[in-house]
Design an enzyme around this catalytic site. Structure first.
Site, PDB file in Angstrom:
ATOM      1  N   GLY A   1       0.816  -1.213   0.000  1.00 20.94           N
ATOM      2  CA  GLY A   1       0.000   0.000   0.000  1.00 20.94           C
ATOM      3  C   GLY A   1       0.847   1.258   0.000  1.00 20.94           C
ATOM      4  N   ASP A   2       0.181   2.376  -0.218  1.00 25.76           N
ATOM      5  CA  ASP A   2       0.815   3.700  -0.193  1.00 25.76           C
ATOM      6  C   ASP A   2       1.906   3.840  -1.252  1.00 25.76           C
ATOM      7  OD1 ASP A   2      -0.727   4.227   2.186  1.00 25.76           O
ATOM      8  OD2 ASP A   2       0.711   2.971   3.239  1.00 25.76           O
TER       9      ASP A   2
ATOM     10  N   LYS B   1      -0.502   5.389  -5.642  1.00 22.96           N
ATOM     11  CA  LYS B   1      -1.521   5.060  -6.656  1.00 22.96           C
ATOM     12  C   LYS B   1      -2.344   6.290  -7.006  1.00 22.96           C
ATOM     13  CE  LYS B   1      -3.423   1.852  -4.024  1.00 22.96           C
ATOM     14  NZ  LYS B   1      -2.463   1.649  -2.955  1.00 22.96           N
TER      15      LYS B   1
ATOM     16  N   GLY C   1      -6.438   5.785   1.851  1.00 13.63           N
ATOM     17  CA  GLY C   1      -6.277   7.230   1.808  1.00 13.63           C
ATOM     18  C   GLY C   1      -5.422   7.601   0.611  1.00 13.63           C
ATOM     19  N   HIS C   2      -6.041   8.223  -0.378  1.00 10.84           N
ATOM     20  CA  HIS C   2      -5.290   8.688  -1.555  1.00 10.84           C
ATOM     21  C   HIS C   2      -5.031  10.169  -1.420  1.00 10.84           C
ATOM     22  CE1 HIS C   2      -7.159   5.461  -4.386  1.00 10.84           C
ATOM     23  NE2 HIS C   2      -6.094   5.031  -3.747  1.00 10.84           N
TER      24      HIS C   2
ATOM     25  N   GLN D   1      -5.531  -0.190  -1.007  1.00 14.77           N
ATOM     26  CA  GLN D   1      -4.597  -1.143  -0.391  1.00 14.77           C
ATOM     27  C   GLN D   1      -3.699  -1.753  -1.485  1.00 14.77           C
ATOM     28  OE1 GLN D   1      -8.156  -1.637   0.784  1.00 14.77           O
ATOM     29  NE2 GLN D   1      -7.603   0.046   2.076  1.00 14.77           N
TER      30      GLN D   1
HETATM   31  P1  IMP Z   1      -7.541  -2.863   8.070  1.00 18.90           P
HETATM   32  O1  IMP Z   1      -7.678  -2.769   6.586  1.00 18.90           O
HETATM   33  O2  IMP Z   1      -7.900  -1.585   8.773  1.00 18.90           O
HETATM   34  O3  IMP Z   1      -8.243  -4.062   8.629  1.00 18.90           O
HETATM   35  O4  IMP Z   1      -5.987  -3.090   8.406  1.00 18.90           O
HETATM   36  C1  IMP Z   1      -5.310  -4.299   8.054  1.00 18.90           C
HETATM   37  C2  IMP Z   1      -3.897  -4.013   7.566  1.00 18.90           C
HETATM   38  O5  IMP Z   1      -3.956  -3.348   6.319  1.00 18.90           O
HETATM   39  C3  IMP Z   1      -3.094  -3.097   8.497  1.00 18.90           C
HETATM   40  O6  IMP Z   1      -1.734  -3.498   8.451  1.00 18.90           O
HETATM   41  C4  IMP Z   1      -3.243  -1.739   7.854  1.00 18.90           C
HETATM   42  O7  IMP Z   1      -2.179  -0.880   8.179  1.00 18.90           O
HETATM   43  C5  IMP Z   1      -3.213  -2.127   6.386  1.00 18.90           C
HETATM   44  N1  IMP Z   1      -3.893  -1.151   5.525  1.00 18.90           N
HETATM   45  C6  IMP Z   1      -5.220  -0.981   5.358  1.00 18.90           C
HETATM   46  N2  IMP Z   1      -5.459  -0.014   4.461  1.00 18.90           N
HETATM   47  C7  IMP Z   1      -4.270   0.436   4.041  1.00 18.90           C
HETATM   48  C8  IMP Z   1      -3.865   1.413   3.076  1.00 18.90           C
HETATM   49  O8  IMP Z   1      -4.680   2.066   2.416  1.00 18.90           O
HETATM   50  N3  IMP Z   1      -2.517   1.583   2.925  1.00 18.90           N
HETATM   51  C9  IMP Z   1      -1.605   0.846   3.610  1.00 18.90           C
HETATM   52  N4  IMP Z   1      -1.936  -0.091   4.504  1.00 18.90           N
HETATM   53  C10 IMP Z   1      -3.257  -0.293   4.718  1.00 18.90           C
END
Ligand code: IMP
Length: 425
Positions: free
Chosen positions: A12-13, A16, A40-41, A223
Site C-alpha cells: 500500500g501507499d 496510486k 487514503g489517496h 490497499q
Molecule cells: P484494516 O484494513 O484496517 O483491517 O488493516 C489491516 C492491515 O492493512 C493493516 O496493516 C493496515 O495498516 C493495512 N492497511 C489498510 N489499508 C491500508 C492502506 O490504504 N494503505 C496501507 N496499509 C493499509
C-alpha cells in the site's frame, strides 16, 4: 475506449493516487471495487491537495462518472463528511453512484475492530481501526447490512435491531466493552441513509453500459497485493481483495473486459502495521528515506516501515494480478544515497535460494534477502520528463528492476505532482 485497473503491488501507499489521477483525467468512468475508508489517496491537482478515502478520484473532473462497487464497505457518516468536504471546495458530487449491494460499516464494527485488536495483545494486526474487518465478517457471515437496506428505513431498523443485539452481546460479554445504543444509532443512520439515497445505482449495469457506449473506464485500487486476504501476508492483511481479480467480483464485470492492469510500486518498499517485511531497514538509510519521502500514513499519521525494493514480491504481484505494466514511483526520494540495493531472491535458513514469494508466514520465516548493489545518484531528477533525461545510473536502475520483475515499467515518478512523471509508452 479501454478499461484499465490501477492497483498497488507492495503493502500500500505506493502513490496510486497520482497515477489514478493522471488516468482519471482521461477516463469517463472511475470505479472503486473494494476496501473502505481504511484507504487514503492524496491527489495533488491544479496546485490543490485532496485527501480521498472512499470517493473515487474521478470526482475532480466534473463530467466523470464515479462508481462505488458492491465489494466496497462504506461508512456512511465518514462518507458524507467526505462529500461535504469536496462540496465545500467547489467540487460537485452529483456524478457519484453507490451499488445497493455494498455493505455498510456501522459503529459496532468500529468498536469490535478496536476490541479484538486489543484482545490480540502483542499479536495485533495493526489495523486502521475503521471497522473494515468486522464489516467484511458480517458480509461473509451473511448478516451484513447493505446500502439498499440503509436507504430503506424500515428494512434498516429491522436488520439493525437483529444484528445489533448480537453484536452488543459480543462487545459486552466477550470483550467487556461498551454496547452501542442501537435505537440512537438507527435514528442517526436513517438520516444518513436519507441523504445518501439519491446516489444509489447498479454499478455492474452502469459499467457494462458505459463500456458498450465506448467509454474509457478506470478501476482504482485501494490497499495492495501484499495486503490481499488470500495473496498477502496473512493474517497481516486487510479483509478484501485488492488484486485484479477483486475488481471483477467487486464491481460485477467480467475479466475479459479489462485491457490494461497497471501495478504501482515505489522505487523502494514501505509498510504500515505489523507483519513480515523481508527487506526492512532499521538503520539511518531507512530514516533518510522516511524523512525525504514523507513516509507517514495519510489517514493515521503512523510512520511507515521502510525497506529496499524487493523484486520477489514484485514478481508475485506481476503473476497474481496479470500486470501489463508497472509504475515505479518516488525514484527522486533515493537521490543522495551512495549505494542502492535491490533484493533479487531470498535465502532460506538452510541456504536454499528461492525466487517465488512464500505463501505462508512459516515459509517466510528465516528468509534473508539476497541483494545486488547499484551505484546511487545525487542529481535532482524532479525536472526530468523523459527517460532519456534521467542520469545513466537511474536508467540502469529502472532497467534492472524491469528485468527482475519480468514486466515493462511504463511510468516513472520523479516527484509528487501530476506532471512529475515519465511515461515510457
Ligand atoms: P484494516 O484494513 O484496517 O483491517 O488493516 C489491516 C492491515 O492493512 C493493516 O496493516 C493496515 O495498516 C493495512 N492497511 C489498510 N489499508 C491500508 C492502506 O490504504 N494503505 C496501507 N496499509 C493499509
Amino acid at each position: 475506449m479501454s478499461a484499465s485497473i490501477v492497483l498497488g503491488t507492495q503493502w500500500g501507499d505506493e502513490g496510486k493516487g497520482k497515477v489514478i489521477d493522471i488516468l482519471a483525467s482521461r477516463a469517463d468512468v472511475v470505479v472503486r471495487s473494494q476496501g473502505g475508508n481504511n484507504a487514503g489517496h492524496t491527489v495533488a491537482n491544479n496546485g490543490q491537495t485532496y485527501k480521498l478515502r472512499l470517493i473515487p478520484s474521478g470526482i475532480l473532473y466534473k463530467d466523470t462518472l464515479c462508481l462505488i462497487g458492491a465489494g466496497v464497505v462504506l461508512n456512511p457518516k465518514d462518507f458524507l463528511g467526505e462529500i461535504e468536504g469536496m462540496q465545500a471546495r467547489g467540487i460537485s458530487c452529483d456524478n457519484l453512484k453507490i451499488d445497493p449491494r455494498a455493505h455498510i460499516v456501522l459503529p459496532w464494527h468500529i468498536e469490535l475492530d478496536g476490541l479484538s485488536e486489543a484482545f490480540r495483545g502483542g499479536k495485533d494486526i495493526g489495523t486502521t481501526r475503521r471497522g473494515i474487518g468486522p464489516a467484511y465478517m458480517d458480509k461473509y457471515e451473511r448478516s451484513g447490512i447493505r446500502f439498499y437496506d440503509l436507504i430503506h428505513p424500515e428494512i434498516f431498523a429491522e436488520k439493525a435491531r437483529a444484528t445489533g443485539r448480537l453484536r452488543n452481546e459480543i462487545i459486552t460479554k466477550v470483550f467487556g466493552g461498551t454496547p452501542v445504543d442501537i435505537e440512537a444509532m438507527i435514528e442517526e443512520y436513517t438520516e444518513y441513509g436519507k441523504r445518501l439515497a439519491k446516489y444509489e445505482g447498479d454499478v455492474s449495469v452502469l459499467t457494462y453500459e458505459a463500456q458498450k457506449a465506448g467509454k474509457t473506464i478506470l478501476f482504482e485500487g485501494a490497499q495492495a497485493t501484499l495486503l490481499d486476504i488470500d495473496y498477502g501476508t496473512y493474517p497481516y492483511v486487510t479483509s478484501s481483495h485488492p488484486v485484479s481479480g477483486g475488481v471483477c467480483t467487486g464491481t460485477g464485470v467480467g475479466p475479459k473486459m479489462i485491457d490494461e492492469i497497471y501495478g504501482v510500486a515505489k522505487a523502494y518498499t514501505t509498510r504500515v502495521g505489523k507483519g513480515p517485511f523481508p527487506t526492512e531497514l532499521f538503520d539511518s538509510t531507512g530514516d533518510y528515506i522516511r524523512d525525504k519521502g514523507g513516509e507517514y500514513g495519510t489517514n493515521t499519521g503512523r510512520p511507515r516501515r521502510i525497506g529496499w525494493f524487493d523484486s520477489v514480491i514484485m514478481r508475485h504481484a506481476v503473476r497474481v494480478n496479470g500486470l501489463t505494466g508497472i509504475v515505479v514511483n518516488k525514484l527522486d526520494t533515493l537521490a543522495g544515497i551512495d549505494t542502492l540495493k535491490i533484493c533479487t531472491a531470498y535465502k532460506k535458513a538452510d541456504g536454499t535460494i528461492i525466487t517465488d514469494f512464500p505463501p505462508t508466514l512459516e515459509g517466510l520465516e528465516g528468509c534473508e534477502p539476497v541483494y545486488e548493489e547499484h551505484k546511487g545518484f545525487n542529481d535532482d531528477i524532479s525536472g526530468c520528463r523523459s527517460f532519456e533525461e534521467l542520469p545513466e545510473v537511474c536508467r540502469e536502475y529502472i532497467e534492472r528492476l524491469e528485468e527482475l520483475c519480468e514486466c515493462k515499467i511504463k511510468m516513472v515518478g520523479v516527484g509528487p505532482d501530476r506532471e512529475q512523471i515519465i511515461e515510457r509508452d
